[in-house]
Enzyme design. Sequence first.
Site, PDB file in Angstrom:
ATOM      1  CE  LYS A 162      35.632 -26.109   6.810  1.00 62.13           C
ATOM      2  NZ  LYS A 162      34.294 -26.653   6.499  1.00 62.13           N
TER       3      LYS A 162
ATOM      4  NE  ARG B  57      33.728 -27.278  10.748  1.00 64.20           N
ATOM      5  CZ  ARG B  57      34.543 -26.324  11.189  1.00 64.20           C
ATOM      6  NH1 ARG B  57      35.448 -26.587  12.136  1.00 64.20           N
ATOM      7  NH2 ARG B  57      34.481 -25.125  10.668  1.00 64.20           N
TER       8      ARG B  57
ATOM      9  N   GLY C 109      30.830 -22.874   1.614  1.00 64.36           N
ATOM     10  CA  GLY C 109      29.405 -23.167   1.514  1.00 64.36           C
ATOM     11  C   GLY C 109      29.033 -24.086   0.364  1.00 64.36           C
TER      12      GLY C 109
ATOM     13  CG  MET D 117      31.534 -29.715  -1.040  1.00 72.71           C
ATOM     14  SD  MET D 117      33.090 -30.553  -1.013  1.00 72.71           S
ATOM     15  CE  MET D 117      34.124 -29.429  -0.147  1.00 72.71           C
TER      16      MET D 117
ATOM     17  NE  ARG E 262      37.992 -19.204   4.318  1.00 70.10           N
ATOM     18  CZ  ARG E 262      36.753 -19.666   4.298  1.00 70.10           C
ATOM     19  NH1 ARG E 262      36.535 -20.957   4.194  1.00 70.10           N
ATOM     20  NH2 ARG E 262      35.736 -18.858   4.381  1.00 70.10           N
TER      21      ARG E 262
ATOM     22  CG  HIS F 175      26.100 -17.585   0.363  1.00 68.10           C
ATOM     23  ND1 HIS F 175      25.579 -17.256  -0.865  1.00 68.10           N
ATOM     24  CD2 HIS F 175      26.713 -18.785   0.205  1.00 68.10           C
ATOM     25  CE1 HIS F 175      25.846 -18.230  -1.723  1.00 68.10           C
ATOM     26  NE2 HIS F 175      26.531 -19.169  -1.098  1.00 68.10           N
TER      27      HIS F 175
ATOM     28  NE  ARG G 146      47.072  -8.416 -35.077  1.00 69.24           N
ATOM     29  CZ  ARG G 146      46.440  -8.539 -33.922  1.00 69.24           C
ATOM     30  NH1 ARG G 146      45.813  -9.651 -33.641  1.00 69.24           N
ATOM     31  NH2 ARG G 146      46.412  -7.543 -33.070  1.00 69.24           N
TER      32      ARG G 146
ATOM     33  CB  SER H  49      57.098 -15.083 -33.163  1.00 70.67           C
ATOM     34  OG  SER H  49      56.035 -14.627 -32.368  1.00 70.67           O
TER      35      SER H  49
ATOM     36  CB  CYS I 296      52.772 -12.943 -31.177  1.00 68.32           C
ATOM     37  SG  CYS I 296      52.775 -14.009 -32.608  1.00 68.32           S
TER      38      CYS I 296
ATOM     39  CE1 TYR J 113      58.199 -11.672 -28.954  1.00 70.17           C
ATOM     40  CE2 TYR J 113      60.547 -12.110 -29.243  1.00 70.17           C
ATOM     41  CZ  TYR J 113      59.267 -11.990 -29.765  1.00 70.17           C
ATOM     42  OH  TYR J 113      59.056 -12.191 -31.107  1.00 70.17           O
TER      43      TYR J 113
HETATM   44  P1  ADP Z   1      31.781 -24.079   5.717  1.00 70.76           P
HETATM   45  O1  ADP Z   1      32.970 -24.648   5.063  1.00 70.76           O
HETATM   46  O2  ADP Z   1      30.595 -24.003   4.876  1.00 70.76           O
HETATM   47  O3  ADP Z   1      32.105 -22.807   6.445  1.00 70.76           O
HETATM   48  P2  ADP Z   1      31.945 -25.394   8.264  1.00 70.76           P
HETATM   49  O4  ADP Z   1      32.494 -26.754   8.311  1.00 70.76           O
HETATM   50  O5  ADP Z   1      32.877 -24.305   8.658  1.00 70.76           O
HETATM   51  O6  ADP Z   1      31.342 -25.131   6.831  1.00 70.76           O
HETATM   52  O7  ADP Z   1      30.683 -25.427   9.213  1.00 70.76           O
HETATM   53  C1  ADP Z   1      29.502 -24.705   9.052  1.00 70.76           C
HETATM   54  C2  ADP Z   1      29.158 -23.968  10.306  1.00 70.76           C
HETATM   55  O8  ADP Z   1      29.084 -24.829  11.402  1.00 70.76           O
HETATM   56  C3  ADP Z   1      30.202 -22.940  10.631  1.00 70.76           C
HETATM   57  O9  ADP Z   1      29.566 -21.737  10.890  1.00 70.76           O
HETATM   58  C4  ADP Z   1      30.889 -23.456  11.846  1.00 70.76           C
HETATM   59  O10 ADP Z   1      31.270 -22.408  12.674  1.00 70.76           O
HETATM   60  C5  ADP Z   1      29.843 -24.352  12.489  1.00 70.76           C
HETATM   61  N1  ADP Z   1      30.522 -25.441  13.169  1.00 70.76           N
HETATM   62  C6  ADP Z   1      31.280 -26.375  12.600  1.00 70.76           C
HETATM   63  N2  ADP Z   1      31.822 -27.202  13.509  1.00 70.76           N
HETATM   64  C7  ADP Z   1      31.388 -26.775  14.697  1.00 70.76           C
HETATM   65  C8  ADP Z   1      31.616 -27.212  16.047  1.00 70.76           C
HETATM   66  N3  ADP Z   1      32.423 -28.230  16.317  1.00 70.76           N
HETATM   67  N4  ADP Z   1      31.002 -26.546  17.024  1.00 70.76           N
HETATM   68  C9  ADP Z   1      30.209 -25.500  16.727  1.00 70.76           C
HETATM   69  N5  ADP Z   1      29.959 -25.042  15.519  1.00 70.76           N
HETATM   70  C10 ADP Z   1      30.539 -25.670  14.492  1.00 70.76           C
HETATM   71 MG    MG Z   2      33.421 -22.487   7.761  1.00 68.46          MG
END
Ligand code: ADP
Ligand code: MG
Length: 925
Positions: free
Chosen positions: A22, A91, A100, A102, A335, A451, A576, A783, A851, A871
Amino acid sequence: MTTYVYDFSEGGRDMAGLLGGKGANLAEMARMGLPVPPGFTVTTEACRIFLATGQAPEGLDRQIGEHLATLERAAGKRLGQVDDPLLLSVRSGARFSMPGMMETILDIGLNDLSVLGLAKTPERERFAWDSYRRLVQMFGSTVMGVDGSHFEAAIVAVKQQHSRGDDTQLDTCDLIRIVETFKDLIHERTGEEFPQDPAEQLRRAVLAVFTSWNGERARLYRRREHIPDDLGTAVNIQTMVFGNLGPDSGSGVAFTRDPATGRPGVYGDYLPNAQGEDVVAGIRNTVPLQDLAGLDPASFARLRGYMDRLEAHYRDLCDIEFTIERGTLWMLQTRVGKRTAQAAFAIASQLADEGLISEREALGRVGGEALARLMFPRFATTDSSEVIARGVPASPGAAVGAVVFDSAEAVRRAAAGEKVVLVRQETTPDDLPGMVAAQAVLTSRGGKTSHAAVVARGMGTVCVCGAEGIVVDTRQRRFSAGGVTVPEGTVVSVDGSEGVVRLGSVSLVDSDVMRYFEEGGVLPADGAARQPVRDVHRLMRQADAVRGLEVRANADTPEDAARARRFGAQGIGLCRTEHMFLGDRRPLVEAVILAHGDTEREAALAALLPLQRQDFTGILEAMDGLPVTVRLLDPPLHEFLPDRTELAVRLARGEALGTPADPHDTELLAAVTRMHEENPMLGLRGVRLGLVVPGLVAMQVRALAEAVVARKRAGGDPRAEIMVPLVDAVEELHLVREEVDRVLAQVSQETGIDVTCPVGTMIELPRAALTAGRIAKEAAFFSFGTNDLTQTTWGFSRDDVEVAFFSAYLDKGVFPVSPFETIDREGVGRLVRIAVEEGRAARPDLKIGVCGEHGGDPASAHFFHGAGLDYVSCSPFRVPIARLEAGRAALEANGTDASAQPPHRAARGRGEPRRHGPVPAAAAG
Ligand code: ADP
Ligand code: MG
Ligand code: MG
């Protein structure tokens, strides 16, 4: 002084190891000039130090402070300032995406005073208190450890008291009351006040994110995805932007192509007047992203532009989070997006067509695991079972199972061997264990980016979401759909490709891809092949063109041999012979074992000879012109006799009833008792049998030699090879070879047809690997039997250890993946390398293969390529997978692999054994 904090302007996509995916991608977007709310990233290294020592590394606080000060200067406002405060999000973000799994905490910086400053004007009051409410709730549960359900119960109570329908109807007064209740709750539960000092909020939030790396669901997710446990997470600290400021604001997610099918276009969900987390939570129903074109054309156009730029930049499907604050678009995340198997092939192929990536790179974008998934059967379209629900086809495939309504029940039933379908209104991260246990997930709410959809797609679990026609009643444990009530335990069929659910168990048919392989891997001449067959064909051709490893099959029957050939096998690496002694031939084997004296034994062997010859002839015919490696009898002889206890019981019962014992039974029991072994795996088997049971090797070799003669007479091109199992010492091989040569010479003389067969050995014991140089002098080929080699190197008896303690070992991180699934490079792999090196030194033309199941495992294929094998041999159904992975391995060795996957991620099909896999799990080698 180590740098633990990087400003977004200092990072880039190639720094994911340090900044997490991220953070690296936020930096990359910032660098590209996209509108990213400013911020900075705390490294994974800092997290690792914290997890190891329980303390933040020296200097971290100061570095965060410095970066914060810069941020404040640029924003012209300070954290915690009373009027118009700067607010932050904290974050999580690891090297490999763990959606989701962490924690993330929003709105850091609010307290009893600054909330008033945030409100500024009366129209913003509700927004300010809602934000404060979110902070106290997230902070209370994530940082201070108060069970989240208490907060939810408090909201429900207020809603009921004031008859509010949903969260959006709560007014400022309600929210103020909720905040007070939350703060009391925190005090009650923890004895501590919700911290009013923004600096303390920030510091504790960072540590809580570090800690969430070891949260239960994060660990479970990592184990399932084979992500190492020691990477740690980075923490991104970023200026908040607000999607919940009114109808001209909102949040959404976007994909540059359809992650389910790969089709180009605009895909995603948008939720007006909402924070980002509301979109994925499925609490309110989103609108399709296209609707944004009508709601806010300018932002939509800008977003489209950024989507195009990101895709061109990353040269792959991108998955994007964005927020619009009062008409201003902000990019919050991107990503390279997770995708289904079908989409993986489609996108690789399209990107190559578009010239964005080369054909070779396209091969790097797909994998054996995805191919295996495309070979799974699908539902028969002709089946007329009743459709009870329709929803979003979020993760394709066909699954049948009993419906269950919570995660715990799913886990319970699955552990008892039942196939289940988890039905929820929407899923949350807490449902993860149930989702792992289930064949399919069905939800009544949420779109393609909910989710349930994201997680199921990542795991390759079938998913239909947003089936709005069903009403889920978790309490009564049932759902209703169009007048039908479906109680827990009812079997349904979930079609994740079409998005439909049918009552009962719908019949399955071969997938198009499976049919394509069955038809020999050629496209119909009229060009009518459907996706994904065309994409698969294209990438298979590419793989075949670049791969160095040959692919053979493990096949014991003419039918399997023929199929393997259609699937592209270049010979048989392991035939075999044991099954040729079973079934109605068992009495003949018994006769060999029970024989009194040479004459009786010879007669018994002679009776087996024509049957063996016939088997070999059929296989050599099916593999005409290609090598067929026949392994001499391997398992201990008592495996061909009846069970000892059963026999003893039969005899004892007869005795009790006074009936005379069957003399054959008595004799059998004596033989079984005589041959009983405490550790049959380490006992009289393999080459040892051949050396102590007179005539056994001679019979097998004669049968094979005569089959060769028969094929030659029929004008064929038989290429038989003889493989000796479980050799420890070169002397064993030498003795067997003398016998083989004698028999081959005899048959040649008798028939007037010259029969030569290369004789080679399996390398499946450490001693053989360590003395490979000597053994190679007697062996035309090696083998590797990596299954036995793994057992004997680790000292594991596979049947005993896998069920007994492997899950504990995986939990404790002794190994990230079972060494029976993916080759253990350090130990077993080292023996392989030694044997290859010493074997080739002694005999440069030594042909070397493997094998056994590892031959069909994607991650192992890369190792075998690197170790210089000629192989791999695997089950017929895995031949296409091995071909594809062999091609990828060749590219990877050239440094062209474009995939960014966890190291063990390419391991053999997650979830594969849970379905009607095309792959019988034969323990070979
Ligand atoms: P995850 O990895 O679970 O997607 P995120 O770090 O992306 O977690 O954050 C969870 C939510 O919070 C996301 O929907 C994201 O868009 C929102 N969010 C994170 N940072 C900000 C920010 N700076 N301003 C507004 N919304 C945010
Ligand atoms: Mg996110
Ligand atoms: Mg073996």
